[in-house]
Design a protein around this motif. Sequence first.
Motif, mmCIF file in Angstrom:
data_model
loop_
_atom_site.group_PDB
_atom_site.id
_atom_site.type_symbol
_atom_site.label_atom_id
_atom_site.label_comp_id
_atom_site.label_asym_id
_atom_site.label_seq_id
_atom_site.Cartn_x
_atom_site.Cartn_y
_atom_site.Cartn_z
ATOM 1 N N HIS A 93 12.973 80.379 -94.805
ATOM 2 C CA HIS A 93 11.828 80.005 -94.677
ATOM 3 C C HIS A 93 10.958 80.549 -95.805
ATOM 4 O O HIS A 93 11.108 81.602 -95.949
ATOM 5 C CB HIS A 93 11.378 80.214 -93.126
ATOM 6 C CG HIS A 93 12.014 79.574 -92.152
ATOM 7 N ND1 HIS A 93 11.857 78.379 -91.617
ATOM 8 C CD2 HIS A 93 12.955 80.009 -91.405
ATOM 9 C CE1 HIS A 93 12.535 78.115 -90.551
ATOM 10 N NE2 HIS A 93 13.702 79.086 -90.576
ATOM 11 N N ASP A 96 4.334 80.852 -99.089
ATOM 12 C CA ASP A 96 3.664 81.151 -100.390
ATOM 13 C C ASP A 96 2.405 81.375 -100.360
ATOM 14 O O ASP A 96 1.586 80.629 -99.800
ATOM 15 C CB ASP A 96 3.958 79.599 -101.023
ATOM 16 C CG ASP A 96 3.364 79.810 -102.351
ATOM 17 O OD1 ASP A 96 2.771 80.804 -103.039
ATOM 18 O OD2 ASP A 96 3.580 78.829 -103.465
ATOM 19 N N ASP A 107 9.394 74.229 -98.379
ATOM 20 C CA ASP A 107 8.878 75.439 -97.562
ATOM 21 C C ASP A 107 10.339 75.990 -96.634
ATOM 22 O O ASP A 107 10.020 76.954 -96.028
ATOM 23 C CB ASP A 107 7.496 75.263 -96.686
ATOM 24 C CG ASP A 107 7.908 74.219 -95.585
ATOM 25 O OD1 ASP A 107 8.852 73.473 -95.223
ATOM 26 O OD2 ASP A 107 7.111 74.143 -94.705
#
Length: 135
Positions: A93, A96, A107
């Motif tokens: 996972h 950002d 993502d």
Amino acid sequence: MTTAAQNQEIAAIEAVIADAQTLQLDVDGYTGLLDEDVSVINFFGRRVRGRDNLRTIMREAMASPLADVRTTHEVVDVRLVRPDVALVAVVKHVFDEREGADPLHADRGMMTFVLLKEQGRWLISSAQTTPIKAS
């Protein structure tokens, strides 16, 4: 290998993957988990071979906005191919936290690790991430 011994090895392997997550911003700590001839293919398809090369690239990344991209690892499966070789499937996972940057193309990703047991210690020999496109 007995089931108890196998479970002990799997726990040790999972601990290396957990350490890789914990040490992702610690260049020396992270690269200490790697085999000398490691091969890594990152989220963007860039391949880096060798612990020293990866150490150099990680130092550059930690001095850039990429230091604000964090990941977590969710172990899906650990398979002992041989007593000294393991395949580990992980959901990666990605978080950002860069300000003003273009969003990443995904993502999360599926990550495959190959670990080798050398001198009684599990080390990452290969890691490859395949992005899962955000829907």
